[in-house]
Motif scaffolding. Sequence first.
Motif, PDB file in Angstrom:
ATOM      1  N   ILE A 209      38.125  39.989  27.098  1.00  0.00           N
ATOM      2  CA  ILE A 209      36.892  39.597  27.782  1.00  0.00           C
ATOM      3  C   ILE A 209      36.453  40.662  28.783  1.00  0.00           C
ATOM      4  O   ILE A 209      35.299  41.041  28.834  1.00  0.00           O
ATOM      5  CB  ILE A 209      37.061  38.228  28.478  1.00  0.00           C
ATOM      6  CG1 ILE A 209      37.126  37.142  27.398  1.00  0.00           C
ATOM      7  CG2 ILE A 209      35.919  37.945  29.447  1.00  0.00           C
ATOM      8  CD1 ILE A 209      37.408  35.764  27.918  1.00  0.00           C
ATOM      9  N   SER A 210      37.394  41.152  29.578  1.00  0.00           N
ATOM     10  CA  SER A 210      37.063  42.188  30.559  1.00  0.00           C
ATOM     11  C   SER A 210      38.351  42.785  31.084  1.00  0.00           C
ATOM     12  O   SER A 210      39.448  42.312  30.785  1.00  0.00           O
ATOM     13  CB  SER A 210      36.249  41.600  31.716  1.00  0.00           C
ATOM     14  OG  SER A 210      37.026  40.651  32.412  1.00  0.00           O
ATOM     15  N   GLU A 211      38.211  43.844  31.889  1.00  0.00           N
ATOM     16  CA  GLU A 211      39.378  44.430  32.547  1.00  0.00           C
ATOM     17  C   GLU A 211      38.932  44.839  33.936  1.00  0.00           C
ATOM     18  O   GLU A 211      37.775  45.199  34.132  1.00  0.00           O
ATOM     19  CB  GLU A 211      39.953  45.614  31.771  1.00  0.00           C
ATOM     20  CG  GLU A 211      38.957  46.712  31.431  1.00  0.00           C
ATOM     21  CD  GLU A 211      37.977  46.291  30.342  1.00  0.00           C
ATOM     22  OE1 GLU A 211      36.784  46.539  30.548  1.00  0.00           O
ATOM     23  OE2 GLU A 211      38.390  45.708  29.320  1.00  0.00           O
TER      24      GLU A 211
ATOM     25  N   GLU B  97      44.471  37.050  39.904  1.00  0.00           N
ATOM     26  CA  GLU B  97      43.655  35.882  39.551  1.00  0.00           C
ATOM     27  C   GLU B  97      43.607  35.705  38.030  1.00  0.00           C
ATOM     28  O   GLU B  97      43.718  34.584  37.511  1.00  0.00           O
ATOM     29  CB  GLU B  97      42.254  36.118  40.110  1.00  0.00           C
ATOM     30  CG  GLU B  97      41.254  35.029  39.868  1.00  0.00           C
ATOM     31  CD  GLU B  97      39.849  35.485  40.237  1.00  0.00           C
ATOM     32  OE1 GLU B  97      39.566  36.698  40.182  1.00  0.00           O
ATOM     33  OE2 GLU B  97      39.032  34.607  40.562  1.00  0.00           O
TER      34      GLU B  97
ATOM     35  N   VAL C 170      31.983  44.076  41.454  1.00  0.00           N
ATOM     36  CA  VAL C 170      32.193  42.676  41.817  1.00  0.00           C
ATOM     37  C   VAL C 170      32.190  41.761  40.602  1.00  0.00           C
ATOM     38  O   VAL C 170      32.186  40.550  40.733  1.00  0.00           O
ATOM     39  CB  VAL C 170      31.094  42.204  42.804  1.00  0.00           C
ATOM     40  CG1 VAL C 170      31.182  42.963  44.097  1.00  0.00           C
ATOM     41  CG2 VAL C 170      29.708  42.355  42.187  1.00  0.00           C
ATOM     42  N   GLY C 171      32.210  42.346  39.387  1.00  0.00           N
ATOM     43  CA  GLY C 171      31.950  41.541  38.198  1.00  0.00           C
ATOM     44  C   GLY C 171      33.065  40.633  37.725  1.00  0.00           C
ATOM     45  O   GLY C 171      32.883  39.436  37.574  1.00  0.00           O
ATOM     46  N   GLY C 172      34.259  41.173  37.478  1.00  0.00           N
ATOM     47  CA  GLY C 172      35.265  40.423  36.725  1.00  0.00           C
ATOM     48  C   GLY C 172      36.336  39.781  37.577  1.00  0.00           C
ATOM     49  O   GLY C 172      36.301  39.821  38.803  1.00  0.00           O
ATOM     50  N   LEU C 173      37.296  39.172  36.887  1.00  0.00           N
ATOM     51  CA  LEU C 173      38.416  38.541  37.579  1.00  0.00           C
ATOM     52  C   LEU C 173      39.358  39.618  38.115  1.00  0.00           C
ATOM     53  O   LEU C 173      39.540  40.662  37.500  1.00  0.00           O
ATOM     54  CB  LEU C 173      39.192  37.632  36.613  1.00  0.00           C
ATOM     55  CG  LEU C 173      38.425  36.482  35.957  1.00  0.00           C
ATOM     56  CD1 LEU C 173      39.397  35.614  35.159  1.00  0.00           C
ATOM     57  CD2 LEU C 173      37.687  35.647  36.990  1.00  0.00           C
ATOM     58  N   ARG C 174      39.967  39.367  39.261  1.00  0.00           N
ATOM     59  CA  ARG C 174      40.956  40.263  39.833  1.00  0.00           C
ATOM     60  C   ARG C 174      42.273  40.113  39.061  1.00  0.00           C
ATOM     61  O   ARG C 174      42.524  39.081  38.434  1.00  0.00           O
ATOM     62  CB  ARG C 174      41.185  39.932  41.307  1.00  0.00           C
ATOM     63  CG  ARG C 174      39.916  39.846  42.123  1.00  0.00           C
ATOM     64  CD  ARG C 174      39.231  41.196  42.187  1.00  0.00           C
ATOM     65  NE  ARG C 174      38.064  41.152  43.041  1.00  0.00           N
ATOM     66  CZ  ARG C 174      36.881  41.673  42.718  1.00  0.00           C
ATOM     67  NH1 ARG C 174      36.712  42.239  41.536  1.00  0.00           N
ATOM     68  NH2 ARG C 174      35.890  41.638  43.556  1.00  0.00           N
TER      69      ARG C 174
ATOM     70  N   THR D  14      45.176  32.365  36.092  1.00  0.00           N
ATOM     71  CA  THR D  14      44.270  31.441  35.405  1.00  0.00           C
ATOM     72  C   THR D  14      44.307  31.608  33.881  1.00  0.00           C
ATOM     73  O   THR D  14      43.425  31.136  33.183  1.00  0.00           O
ATOM     74  CB  THR D  14      42.822  31.664  35.895  1.00  0.00           C
ATOM     75  OG1 THR D  14      42.458  33.040  35.674  1.00  0.00           O
ATOM     76  CG2 THR D  14      42.673  31.352  37.378  1.00  0.00           C
TER      77      THR D  14
END
Lengths: 374, 142
Positions: B117-119, B11, B4-8, B15
């Motif tokens: 930042i993330s994946e 999304e 549940v951590g990062g952006l989809r 953004t």
Amino acid sequence: MPVSVKSVGLTRIDRHYNKGVYDLAVEAVDDALKDSGAEPSYLVASTSASLLLEPQLDLASYLASHLGLRGSRALAVEAGEASGLAAILAGYRLAISTGERVLVVGVDKLSDLPSASVHAALKHVFYRYGDALYKVGHAAVAGLLASLYMDRFGVDRETMSYWPAMMHSHAKENPYAMLRFAVKPEKVATAMPVASPLTLLDMFPLGDGAAAVLLDPQGGGLAEIASVESSTGPASIAFSEDPLWLDAVEESWRRALSTAGVNGVEVLEIHDSYTIMGLLILETLRLAERGKAAELVAEGAFTVGGSGPLVNASGGLKARGHPVGATGVYMAAEVAMQLADVFPGVKADDAKTGAAVSINGHGSSAYTAIFRST
Amino acid sequence: MSGVGGLRNVEAWRTRIPRYRFLGARCKSCGKLHYPPLKACPYCGSRDLEEAQLPRQGRLLAFTSVYSVEEGGREESPIFVGLIDLGVARVVAELTDVTDPSRLAAGIPVEAVFRRISEEDDEGVIVYGVKFRPVPGAGEGD
């Protein structure tokens, strides 16, 4: 007739691997309703982290089914870490406007998944496209605030450690608390780091729990509700002129005192997800001068026999525990029990007024409920 | 979906522009800047905003080393996070290129850099955006 807290029910906060959300909630409700006759007309449920960890939409209706309350009016409230007190606000307003009994139930489960998954869920108490963007979990903002606080007011790490020590000494006496053991202040700074300068002993434990409160517009019971108020705050600590002053807490407190017609209270439960949040709330409530809360805590001002009100006799989020969506309901139940002189732990001596103060995250919102003895 | 951590994915794409270009908003009513851009000014509540470029240089007001990181961040632990004063605005951002944590201190100059930042997962899009690093050669002792 003022709305009263007729009765309460609590489960001990723990890692309840053998119990789910419904098991815990039903246990708390059965405890709350065991001595009272009439069934509630409204069920207000509050849950938060579990919505992300073990998703269940329309939880309140399914909970009503588990409770045998078919046909009742049920809805859920979500306000992050402040969900429980937000549910009390909603329930209180419903009780006033309808004249009916309202059952408020808070429940959450944090222990079923590995802590790294729980941190991923909990970071969403912060703004999704802002402070929660990076892979930093829940503690980063508290670490920043603690670091700012120590720097600005010249408070040393050791002085701040008296907060968790006090919380543990209170929790030791509370049968509902998760961490019922003493912690020496000198152990805090050297515990496992969480977000420097904060360690694991500055942080709430990940536990499960449920609390229920029956609100009755016919009065009687443990305590009367004098007011429930709230305020929203900034979306980030970056948007606050002074992030060490919690605007939402100040405003919800001011509104609640004003509505209740009191200047202060004798017993308090406040939100101390991390040591720093407890200290900042004490200062924002003007129970300590700025930069002096930790020193006052170390001097014993907020425990039995201290100069201030009795704060977090339960052990607080730190040691009673913080099942996120349930915490505010625990707070309300604990303060009501204090005023009825039936709290089964550290007791406020003959207190007539009490309050619960709950926030989300850094103070994106704050809720204050004020109670008086019947 | 990994937790549940990062952006989809969608999304993250939708953004991306403010993150890629470090674009915030300026309030036409009170003149203040903020980042990331909200739909209303966080200071005065006005809805009358315009896009604004944030400065890339600032000073560290406070920092923390985060150990209780979420899934997907464990290999990088500790992750450093700062509250940064850009003069016209403050931001909370991850600190990167911290080769010597003992040199992190309130007051040091930092600058924005474009980083991963993330994946979402192995096949997902990579989320890029701004992190801050200590300005090379500007720290204490240099």
